[in-house]
Design a protein around this motif. Structure first.
Motif, PDB file in Angstrom:
ATOM      1  N   SER A   1     101.415  78.480  71.822  1.00  0.00           N
ATOM      2  CA  SER A   1     100.503  79.589  71.485  1.00  0.00           C
ATOM      3  C   SER A   1     100.291  79.669  69.971  1.00  0.00           C
ATOM      4  O   SER A   1      99.187  79.951  69.505  1.00  0.00           O
ATOM      5  CB  SER A   1     101.034  80.917  72.035  1.00  0.00           C
ATOM      6  N   LYS A   2     101.329  79.387  69.201  1.00  0.00           N
ATOM      7  CA  LYS A   2     101.171  79.413  67.734  1.00  0.00           C
ATOM      8  C   LYS A   2     100.275  78.267  67.271  1.00  0.00           C
ATOM      9  O   LYS A   2      99.493  78.418  66.337  1.00  0.00           O
ATOM     10  CB  LYS A   2     102.542  79.326  67.051  1.00  0.00           C
TER      11      LYS A   2
ATOM     12  N   ALA B   1     113.931  87.296  72.783  1.00  0.00           N
ATOM     13  CA  ALA B   1     113.945  87.172  74.234  1.00  0.00           C
ATOM     14  C   ALA B   1     115.397  86.912  74.618  1.00  0.00           C
ATOM     15  O   ALA B   1     116.161  86.367  73.827  1.00  0.00           O
ATOM     16  CB  ALA B   1     113.062  86.023  74.687  1.00  0.00           C
ATOM     17  N   VAL B   2     115.779  87.342  75.824  1.00  0.00           N
ATOM     18  CA  VAL B   2     117.120  87.055  76.319  1.00  0.00           C
ATOM     19  C   VAL B   2     116.967  86.200  77.563  1.00  0.00           C
ATOM     20  O   VAL B   2     116.262  86.588  78.502  1.00  0.00           O
ATOM     21  CB  VAL B   2     117.884  88.351  76.651  1.00  0.00           C
ATOM     22  N   GLU B   3     117.571  85.020  77.551  1.00  0.00           N
ATOM     23  CA  GLU B   3     117.456  84.121  78.705  1.00  0.00           C
ATOM     24  C   GLU B   3     118.703  83.239  78.767  1.00  0.00           C
ATOM     25  O   GLU B   3     118.927  82.404  77.902  1.00  0.00           O
ATOM     26  CB  GLU B   3     116.188  83.260  78.561  1.00  0.00           C
ATOM     27  N   SER B   4     119.511  83.460  79.792  1.00  0.00           N
ATOM     28  CA  SER B   4     120.770  82.724  79.854  1.00  0.00           C
ATOM     29  C   SER B   4     120.598  81.321  80.434  1.00  0.00           C
ATOM     30  O   SER B   4     121.440  80.456  80.241  1.00  0.00           O
ATOM     31  CB  SER B   4     121.805  83.506  80.673  1.00  0.00           C
ATOM     32  N   ASP B   5     119.486  81.089  81.136  1.00  0.00           N
ATOM     33  CA  ASP B   5     119.240  79.749  81.678  1.00  0.00           C
ATOM     34  C   ASP B   5     118.517  78.919  80.613  1.00  0.00           C
ATOM     35  O   ASP B   5     117.366  79.209  80.264  1.00  0.00           O
ATOM     36  CB  ASP B   5     118.379  79.871  82.947  1.00  0.00           C
ATOM     37  N   PRO B   6     119.185  77.876  80.083  1.00  0.00           N
ATOM     38  CA  PRO B   6     118.571  77.135  78.969  1.00  0.00           C
ATOM     39  C   PRO B   6     117.282  76.413  79.348  1.00  0.00           C
ATOM     40  O   PRO B   6     116.436  76.166  78.492  1.00  0.00           O
ATOM     41  CB  PRO B   6     119.663  76.145  78.550  1.00  0.00           C
ATOM     42  N   GLU B   7     117.121  76.096  80.641  1.00  0.00           N
ATOM     43  CA  GLU B   7     115.855  75.479  81.065  1.00  0.00           C
ATOM     44  C   GLU B   7     114.720  76.478  80.907  1.00  0.00           C
ATOM     45  O   GLU B   7     113.647  76.154  80.385  1.00  0.00           O
ATOM     46  CB  GLU B   7     115.929  75.036  82.544  1.00  0.00           C
ATOM     47  N   ARG B   8     114.987  77.693  81.365  1.00  0.00           N
ATOM     48  CA  ARG B   8     113.930  78.722  81.240  1.00  0.00           C
ATOM     49  C   ARG B   8     113.735  79.102  79.774  1.00  0.00           C
ATOM     50  O   ARG B   8     112.618  79.389  79.343  1.00  0.00           O
ATOM     51  CB  ARG B   8     114.284  79.945  82.091  1.00  0.00           C
ATOM     52  N   ALA B   9     114.824  79.086  78.995  1.00  0.00           N
ATOM     53  CA  ALA B   9     114.694  79.366  77.552  1.00  0.00           C
ATOM     54  C   ALA B   9     113.778  78.325  76.912  1.00  0.00           C
ATOM     55  O   ALA B   9     112.936  78.643  76.062  1.00  0.00           O
ATOM     56  CB  ALA B   9     116.074  79.361  76.885  1.00  0.00           C
ATOM     57  N   ALA B  10     113.937  77.063  77.332  1.00  0.00           N
ATOM     58  CA  ALA B  10     113.078  76.001  76.795  1.00  0.00           C
ATOM     59  C   ALA B  10     111.615  76.282  77.142  1.00  0.00           C
ATOM     60  O   ALA B  10     110.728  76.147  76.290  1.00  0.00           O
ATOM     61  CB  ALA B  10     113.508  74.643  77.359  1.00  0.00           C
ATOM     62  N   ASP B  11     111.367  76.714  78.394  1.00  0.00           N
ATOM     63  CA  ASP B  11     109.981  77.036  78.782  1.00  0.00           C
ATOM     64  C   ASP B  11     109.396  78.122  77.883  1.00  0.00           C
ATOM     65  O   ASP B  11     108.251  78.031  77.441  1.00  0.00           O
ATOM     66  CB  ASP B  11     109.928  77.504  80.249  1.00  0.00           C
ATOM     67  N   LEU B  12     110.194  79.167  77.635  1.00  0.00           N
ATOM     68  CA  LEU B  12     109.714  80.259  76.782  1.00  0.00           C
ATOM     69  C   LEU B  12     109.341  79.737  75.391  1.00  0.00           C
ATOM     70  O   LEU B  12     108.305  80.086  74.824  1.00  0.00           O
ATOM     71  CB  LEU B  12     110.808  81.339  76.626  1.00  0.00           C
ATOM     72  N   ILE B  13     110.224  78.882  74.860  1.00  0.00           N
ATOM     73  CA  ILE B  13     110.018  78.399  73.486  1.00  0.00           C
ATOM     74  C   ILE B  13     108.812  77.458  73.429  1.00  0.00           C
ATOM     75  O   ILE B  13     107.981  77.541  72.514  1.00  0.00           O
ATOM     76  CB  ILE B  13     111.298  77.719  72.970  1.00  0.00           C
ATOM     77  N   ILE B  14     108.688  76.588  74.430  1.00  0.00           N
ATOM     78  CA  ILE B  14     107.553  75.655  74.437  1.00  0.00           C
ATOM     79  C   ILE B  14     106.235  76.443  74.518  1.00  0.00           C
ATOM     80  O   ILE B  14     105.278  76.166  73.783  1.00  0.00           O
ATOM     81  CB  ILE B  14     107.688  74.654  75.608  1.00  0.00           C
ATOM     82  N   ALA B  15     106.225  77.475  75.354  1.00  0.00           N
ATOM     83  CA  ALA B  15     105.015  78.298  75.470  1.00  0.00           C
ATOM     84  C   ALA B  15     104.709  78.986  74.139  1.00  0.00           C
ATOM     85  O   ALA B  15     103.555  79.059  73.697  1.00  0.00           O
ATOM     86  CB  ALA B  15     105.190  79.340  76.578  1.00  0.00           C
ATOM     87  N   HIS B  16     105.762  79.465  73.474  1.00  0.00           N
ATOM     88  CA  HIS B  16     105.570  80.139  72.178  1.00  0.00           C
ATOM     89  C   HIS B  16     105.000  79.172  71.152  1.00  0.00           C
ATOM     90  O   HIS B  16     104.034  79.487  70.441  1.00  0.00           O
ATOM     91  CB  HIS B  16     106.906  80.711  71.704  1.00  0.00           C
ATOM     92  N   VAL B  17     105.600  77.984  71.065  1.00  0.00           N
ATOM     93  CA  VAL B  17     105.144  76.978  70.098  1.00  0.00           C
ATOM     94  C   VAL B  17     103.676  76.632  70.367  1.00  0.00           C
ATOM     95  O   VAL B  17     102.849  76.578  69.441  1.00  0.00           O
ATOM     96  CB  VAL B  17     106.053  75.720  70.163  1.00  0.00           C
TER      97      VAL B  17
END
Ligand code: SF4
Ligand code: FE2
Length: 624
Positions: free
Chosen positions: A616-617, A598-614
């Motif tokens: 889901s796993k 994923a490409v996300e320059s805003d680290p807050e939104r990057a954190a959201d993506l990662i938390i959602a991924h974790v």
């Protein structure tokens, strides 16, 4: 001139940038601004210089040329460019690994006085893993020679797979076999990548990218893994160690020697020489109270992890360190050393020394290290640094901050030891939800992103959400400066992670090393997957490179994804010119290797993506 605070979040960086601006000294940020606007074709990956019928470029708006002279379209050009980045990155890590093997070989032949086998147990474990019978080797040196030779074969073309694919979980390896991307030889995959991207060879963007993944895997499970494992054998497996970080680690009353680059071969010798009694005596005679070493970038990470030598800064701090006026000598090896440094140092009394046959720089003195004479040369260089101390101009010295305390040294071995030589405490913490998952936050700095902002913001959010962070490279330095590598940083973690940190006496952000040491994360992930009987892609883990800049980072990101780890990039790679390739990398790869970018320059939104991924796993594993 831009406000220093808009360039960096760090206090030492801000203060030093303000001073450099006042003195009219140029930095990477100034040169970055002078380059703007960047070429749009190049940013999108749509320009090609692979032959001289061109250079060619594709019009992204569909009005001008849609094909190069040879007929290559946007997909082919973007794929070829990206693949060449992977090849360059894999080559860099792997050539670094080869240099360590050559030293190990020289040690085994008695041709590298000063170097030794500092971790016999690790050498024996490696030998056993490689199927080398220790009984066939009368002494340790002969065993070391056999290990070096066996791993040197991993670079060639005679093997079907590099040695360490044995560490890959079964399901993952089966997937690679099906896709035909098991890395065979390290050099072989890099050379084949260069071949395929020559005009008129591989012109299927999908098949190019698949070989790109194989080339990256040859780095992660090949060259980088060799670099880390052999560094551990020669210099010791890291154990938790206290140290400090930022420009404040330089000392006003001592001879300061700064070590910069990536390979520990030179810096380890300098570290030994700096403890020499006669040199310490000379330092006192010259009016200094001692000899102080400080690291930069990954050479800094290597000697921090193993010796607790303080860290002066990460990539974007490398120029700023010289502007303290307190550096008697900077010694560089290779990789990530800005060619601007030598020129900048001419404003001060600092002596700039390059040491690798492979890496020379303007306005640096070249003093080449070879195994036979390394100890003597290290002694000589430290002596010359000491002799340079009286040339320091006291009025120009500016060390703007006090250092921040950190804990480093979390090799996989050390982590296991902290958990009573078992993965169970970690697995249990993940199963019962105290820890939701783990994320590797890694990579460089880049003037496109406010210095250290990406790292520190993302990591702060992750630990607050009970996600353990492991870090390497420049990211690790950023976290250290922000105080996240102290035991008391557990207060910033969520309640579950905090409890685990307090029980094990570890910080919530664990330093696992330099950029080649990203393989420690692979090794840990493989061990976790194996003990659960799942694939790496099933684990609640992810990776992020919020401020990456280099070709090496591209190779790392690709081997992470090909190993099954979801990876979020904070800087857009030059691929946006191909909708097909963006689609494949950000979603299609899920069907192929079970993970995407994923490409996300805003680290807050990057954190959201990662938390959602974790999450889901976790759900897929039946964990709440
Ligand atoms: Fe142009 Fe093709 Fe040559 Fe690239 S390889 S420069 S697209 S002609
Ligand atoms: Fe690095």
């Amino acid at each position: 001139l831009k406000e220093p605070a808009s360039r960096t979040i760090t206090e030492d960086g801000r203060l030093m940038l303000a001073r450099m601006a006042k003195e009219g000294i140029e930095t990477a940020w100034d040169r970055y601004e002078a380059q703007l606007p960047h070429c749009g074709f190049c940013e999108l990956g749509l320009s090609c210089r692979n032959c001289v019928m061109g250079p060619c470029r594709i019009d992204p708006f569909g009005e001008g040329a849609q094909k190069g002279v040879c007929g290559a379209d946007a997909d082919i050009i973007v794929a070829r460019n990206l693949c060449r980045m992977i090849a360059a990155g894999a080559a860099s890590h792997s050539d670094h690994g080869r240099d360590l093997l050559e030293i190990l070989k020289a040690v085994s032949e008695g041709k590298a006085p000063g170097y030794t086998i500092r971790d016999e147990a690790k050498l024996r474990r490696l030998a056993a893993e490689l199927g080398i019978n220790a009984d066939d080797h009368g002494d340790l040196l002969s065993l070391a020679g056999a290990v070096a030779e066996r791993l040197e074969e991993d670079f060639g073309t005679r093997k079907k797979a590099v040695s360490f694919v044995k560490r890959v979980p079964e399901k993952r390896l089966a997937l690679w076999q099906k896709l035909n991307i098991v890395p065979r030889g390290i050099d072989r995959e890099v050379v084949e990548m260069m071949h395929r991207t020559h005009m008129g060879v591989d012109n299927d963007w999908k098949s190019l990218l698949l070989h790109g993944l194989r080339t990256a895997l040859a780095d992660g499970w090949g060259g980088s893994m060799i670099a880390t494992e052999i560094s551990d054998v020669l210099f010791g497996v890291p154990k938790p160690v206290e140290s400090s970080v930022n420009l404040g680690v330089l000392k006003k009353d001592q001879v300061n020697i700064v070590l910069h680059g990536h390979n520990p071969l030179v810096s380890e010798m300098i570290a030994q020489a700096s403890q020499d009694e006669s040199l310490l005596e000379l330092a006192r005679k010259k009016g200094a109270s001692g000899i102080n070493l400080a690291g930069l970038c990954c050479t800094g990470n290597e000697i921090l992890m193993r010796r607790g030598i303080p860290m002066a800064g990460n990539h974007l701090m490398t120029e700023l360190v010289l502007a303290t006026g307190a550096v008697e000598m900077m010694i560089v090896d290779y990789q990530c050393i800005m060619p601007a440094l030598g020129d900048l140092a001419r404003c001060y009394h600092t002596r700039m020394i390059s040491t690798s046959e492979k890496a020379r720089f303007p306005h640096m003195e070249h003093r080449e290290f070879h195994p036979e004479g390394a100890r003597e040369l290290a002694y000589q260089l430290v002596k010359e640094a000491v002799e340079n101390f009286p040339n320091r101009i006291a009025e120009r010295v500016y060390i703007p901050v006090e250092p921040v305390k950190i804990i480093s040294g979390f090799s996989v071995e050390a982590l296991l030891e902290a958990m009573g030589n078992s993965l169970d405490p970690l697995l249990d913490a993940v199963k019962n939800g105290l820890i939701k998952g783990a994320v590797g936050v890694v990579g460089c700095n880049n003037p496109r992103i406010r210095h250290d902002f990406g790292h520190v913001t993302l990591t702060g959010r992750l630990i607050a959400n009970d996600i353990l962070v492991v870090d390497t490279g420049c990211a690790a330095v950023a976290h250290g400066k922000a105080g996240l590598k102290q035991l008391k940083a557990a207060e910033k973690a969520g309640p579950g992670l905090r409890k685990v940190c307090e029980t094990l006496s570890i910080p919530p952000v664990l330093h696992v090393g330099s950029c080649v040491d990203n393989i420690r994360i692979l090794v840990l992930a493989a061990a976790l997957a194996n003990s659960l009987g799942v694939d790496i892609s099933d684990l609640p883990i992810a990776a992020a490179a919020p401020e990456w800049y280099s070709e090496k980072a591209v190779a790392i990101a690709c081997y992470a994804v090909a190993s099954g780890i979801y990876t979020v990039l904070g800087v857009t790679p030059p691929i946006m010119g191909s909708r097909n390739i963006v689609g494949l990398l950000t979603s299609g790869l899920k069907e192929v290797v079970g993970a995407t970018f994923a490409v996300e320059s805003d680290p807050e939104r990057a954190a959201d993506l990662i938390i959602a991924h974790v999450n889901s796993k976790r759900k897929a594993l039946g964990l709440s």
